[in-house]
Write a protein that holds these residues in place. Structure first.
Motif, PDB file in Angstrom:
ATOM      1  N   ASP A 135       0.838  -1.212   0.000  1.00 17.17           N
ATOM      2  CA  ASP A 135       0.000   0.000   0.000  1.00 17.17           C
ATOM      3  C   ASP A 135       0.867   1.254   0.000  1.00 17.17           C
ATOM      4  N   GLN A 136       1.943   1.218   0.799  1.00 19.56           N
ATOM      5  CA  GLN A 136       2.856   2.366   0.808  1.00 19.56           C
ATOM      6  C   GLN A 136       3.514   2.556  -0.559  1.00 19.56           C
ATOM      7  N   LEU A 137       3.889   1.419  -1.168  1.00 25.62           N
ATOM      8  CA  LEU A 137       4.492   1.513  -2.501  1.00 25.62           C
ATOM      9  C   LEU A 137       3.500   2.060  -3.515  1.00 25.62           C
ATOM     10  N   LYS A 138       2.220   1.632  -3.367  1.00 28.01           N
ATOM     11  CA  LYS A 138       1.194   2.151  -4.278  1.00 28.01           C
ATOM     12  C   LYS A 138       1.065   3.667  -4.131  1.00 28.01           C
ATOM     13  N   SER A 139       1.078   4.108  -2.851  1.00 30.14           N
ATOM     14  CA  SER A 139       0.986   5.560  -2.613  1.00 30.14           C
ATOM     15  C   SER A 139       2.199   6.278  -3.192  1.00 30.14           C
ATOM     16  N   THR A 140       3.395   5.692  -2.954  1.00 26.70           N
ATOM     17  CA  THR A 140       4.612   6.291  -3.514  1.00 26.70           C
ATOM     18  C   THR A 140       4.580   6.264  -5.032  1.00 26.70           C
ATOM     19  N   PHE A 141       4.104   5.123  -5.569  1.00 33.48           N
ATOM     20  CA  PHE A 141       4.000   5.000  -7.030  1.00 33.48           C
ATOM     21  C   PHE A 141       3.064   6.059  -7.603  1.00 33.48           C
ATOM     22  N   LYS A 142       1.918   6.258  -6.910  1.00 32.96           N
ATOM     23  CA  LYS A 142       0.959   7.265  -7.361  1.00 32.96           C
ATOM     24  C   LYS A 142       1.576   8.661  -7.310  1.00 32.96           C
ATOM     25  N   SER A 143       2.271   8.932  -6.187  1.00 36.15           N
ATOM     26  CA  SER A 143       2.905  10.253  -6.037  1.00 36.15           C
ATOM     27  C   SER A 143       3.958  10.484  -7.120  1.00 36.15           C
ATOM     28  N   LEU A 144       4.788   9.443  -7.355  1.00 33.91           N
ATOM     29  CA  LEU A 144       5.819   9.575  -8.384  1.00 33.91           C
ATOM     30  C   LEU A 144       5.205   9.700  -9.771  1.00 33.91           C
ATOM     31  N   SER A 145       4.089   8.976 -10.000  1.00 32.24           N
ATOM     32  CA  SER A 145       3.409   9.074 -11.293  1.00 32.24           C
ATOM     33  C   SER A 145       2.881  10.487 -11.512  1.00 32.24           C
ATOM     34  N   GLU A 146       2.323  11.076 -10.430  1.00 33.95           N
ATOM     35  CA  GLU A 146       1.834  12.451 -10.537  1.00 33.95           C
ATOM     36  C   GLU A 146       2.987  13.427 -10.806  1.00 33.95           C
ATOM     37  N   LYS A 147       4.116  13.191 -10.094  1.00 32.19           N
ATOM     38  CA  LYS A 147       5.280  14.043 -10.328  1.00 32.19           C
ATOM     39  C   LYS A 147       5.802  13.868 -11.752  1.00 32.19           C
ATOM     40  N   LYS A 148       5.779  12.599 -12.220  1.00 31.98           N
ATOM     41  CA  LYS A 148       6.219  12.347 -13.587  1.00 31.98           C
ATOM     42  C   LYS A 148       5.351  13.109 -14.578  1.00 31.98           C
ATOM     43  N   SER A 149       4.032  13.053 -14.365  1.00 32.35           N
ATOM     44  CA  SER A 149       3.119  13.781 -15.244  1.00 32.35           C
ATOM     45  C   SER A 149       3.385  15.275 -15.196  1.00 32.35           C
ATOM     46  N   MET A 150       3.635  15.774 -13.961  1.00 32.46           N
ATOM     47  CA  MET A 150       3.915  17.195 -13.801  1.00 32.46           C
ATOM     48  C   MET A 150       5.192  17.587 -14.547  1.00 32.46           C
ATOM     49  N   PHE A 151       6.245  16.743 -14.407  1.00 30.74           N
ATOM     50  CA  PHE A 151       7.503  17.067 -15.075  1.00 30.74           C
ATOM     51  C   PHE A 151       7.412  16.872 -16.586  1.00 30.74           C
ATOM     52  N   LEU A 152       6.591  15.892 -17.010  1.00 31.55           N
ATOM     53  CA  LEU A 152       6.370  15.739 -18.458  1.00 31.55           C
ATOM     54  C   LEU A 152       5.696  16.978 -19.029  1.00 31.55           C
ATOM     55  N   GLU A 153       4.714  17.491 -18.273  1.00 29.79           N
ATOM     56  CA  GLU A 153       4.039  18.714 -18.704  1.00 29.79           C
ATOM     57  C   GLU A 153       5.011  19.894 -18.719  1.00 29.79           C
TER      58      GLU A 153
END
Length: 473
Positions: A135-153
């Motif tokens: 669950d923690q990894l999922k949360s971290t994965f989600k956070s990193l995915s959001e950051k990835k999207s932000m940096f891609l943008e």
């Protein structure tokens, strides 16, 4: 099969650091061949091997990549013994690992749970621990995915800006080349025209002179013949013949002299050696846009403290207010005034002399910008201005804070450039034509040149502001 039969592979026992007796972390090798965790050997102090006491040079630690890979494999075995053909087991008690110690963040067996080392610690089943960390990894994965999207943008935006700057640079280079090509063409045409006129005058004058030279040479040849005859005449013994020849020779010489006495025409220095650069500049004024405009000030917008010159090109702060109607066009707050000319298209340029002033403001104002209440000049309120403020120096009136300007020399004249369709208002120090600041605007209103004399400044700011236009004719 009992847990005691689930012995770890023998090679795993070789992967423990002699100092911490745990799996190697960042293993390093000494010159003597012994291996340790980097943090363990550096934390011991000294420069001798804890195993054999052989000294080693300070900082001489070699990373052991093979040992690091084997250690990683050992960790995998303890977490997933199926890969090595056995179940997870406790290295100390050789019992199957069943629990996860939340306090120490490590896998333990039931005997470890009851030991003094883990007394009062919190334990949960391994399966539950896995779910928690997943669950923690999922949360971290989600956070990193959001950051990835932000940096891609952000990456796309930055790449777009880079592309925009490159396109803008290419466009500006084309613009610069085009403008200077026009000036080169004007100067080249004038140069070629003057050279053609010079060649025509040269040919015409030389043709006349060469014809005259030919006539001179003919007369010279004739004179030489006459001299020969005179020589013979001087030797003439017959007196009557001598007198007749003498009278005839004098008459011919006088007539030839009159024909050659006319002055020669020369090339005109005034035409080809005058103020060529100035005359070329005057010719260019009719084709180059823009040149400093000859603006006039609008008395209907002048604050009641301002005095405008008779020709409408100069304004200064008066000693007392004038009795003027408070019309909608008039500035009632601040010593401000607009030019009579407003612009809704095209490119325009004007210059304002400010050399003797300690406080001034120049720029552009929208037609319906506030004129009655306290003015806060910035683009959001319809003003695109720069100014000189005592104590603050030269600034551009941007928002939310002003932008400091640092001209190389104090400007005597300020040049203002307006490109209406291009959405540009730029300012220049005309002494060295250096750029001071540029505003971007998207106004659809009529834009007027704006001038403010600034306050009296204890009598130090009484000088006028003057519009310095260039009259084409």
């Amino acid at each position: 099969m009992s847990s005691r039969q689930q012995q770890p592979p023998s090679w795993i026992q070789e992967l423990r650091c002699p100092i911490c007796v745990d799996f190697f972390t960042d293993p390093v090798s000494l010159e003597c061949g012994h291996n340790f965790c980097r943090s363990c050997i550096t934390g011991c102090g000294g420069n001798s091997c804890p195993e054999c006491r052989q000294e080693f040079p300070e900082g001489k630690l070699k990373v052991n990549m093979n040992l690091a890979r084997l250690t990683e494999r050992a960790w995998k075995w303890t977490l997933n013994p199926g890969e090595e053909g056995s179940k997870p087991h406790c290295q100390e008690h050789e019992e199957e690992l069943k629990l996860f110690c939340q306090t120490d963040k490590k896998l333990i067996c039931f005997i470890c749970r009851d030991s003094r080392e883990h007394k009062s610690h919190n334990f949960i089943p391994i399966k539950e621990a896995v779910e928690i960390y997943k669950d923690q990894l999922k949360s971290t994965f989600k956070s990193l995915s959001e950051k990835k999207s932000m940096f891609l943008e952000s990456e796309q935006k930055q790449m777009g800006k880079i592309s925009e700057v490159r396109e803008q640079s290419s466009s500006l280079q084309t613009h610069i080349t085009s403008k200077f090509t026009q000036m080169h063409q004007i100067l080249t045409e004038k140069e070629q025209r003057l050279v053609r006129e010079l060649r025509r005058d040269e040919e015409r004058i030389l043709d006349t002179m060469e014809k005259k030279l030919q006539k001179i040479q003919e007369n010279l040849y004739s004179i030489e013949g006459e001299l020969s005859k005179l020589q013979q005449q001087m030797e003439q013994q017959d007196r009557l013949k001598f007198l007749k020849e003498e009278l005839r020779q004098k008459r011919r010489s006088s007539e030839d002299y009159k024909k050659l006495a006319l002055a020669d025409e020369m090339l005109s220095l005034g035409k080809f050696n005058g103020p060529l650069q100035y005359t070329a500049w005057r010719d260019m004024l009719d084709t180059i846009t823009p040149v400093p405009a000859s603006l006039t000030l609008d008395l209907n917008t002048a604050n009641h403290w301002l005095l405008v010159s008779g020709d409408g090109t100069s304004v200064r702060l008066g000693n007392q207010p004038q009795l003027l109607l408070n019309t909608p066009q008039r500035f009632s707050c601040g010593p401000c005034i607009l030019a009579s000319q407003g612009f809704t298209s095209g490119v325009h340029y004007w210059e304002v002399e400010v050399a003797a002033k300690t406080w001034w403001e120049v720029g552009v104002a929208e037609e319906f910008a506030e004129r009655k209440e306290k003015i806060v000049p910035m683009p959001e309120t319809g003003y695109y201005n720069i100014c000189l403020l005592p104590g603050s120096g030269y600034v551009a009136l941007t928002s939310p804070t002003v932008t400091s300007l640092a001209p190389a020399t104090n400007p005597r004249k300020i040049g203002v450039y307006l490109d209406y369709e291009g959405g540009q208002v730029s300012f220049y120090n005309t002494d060295d034509t250096s750029h001071l600041h540029t505003f971007r605007h998207s106004s659809s209103e009529r834009l007027f040149p704006f001038f403010s004399t600034g306050p009296n400044d204890n009598g130090k700011n009484s000088a006028s502001m003057t519009i310095c236009g260039v009259r084409r004719h």
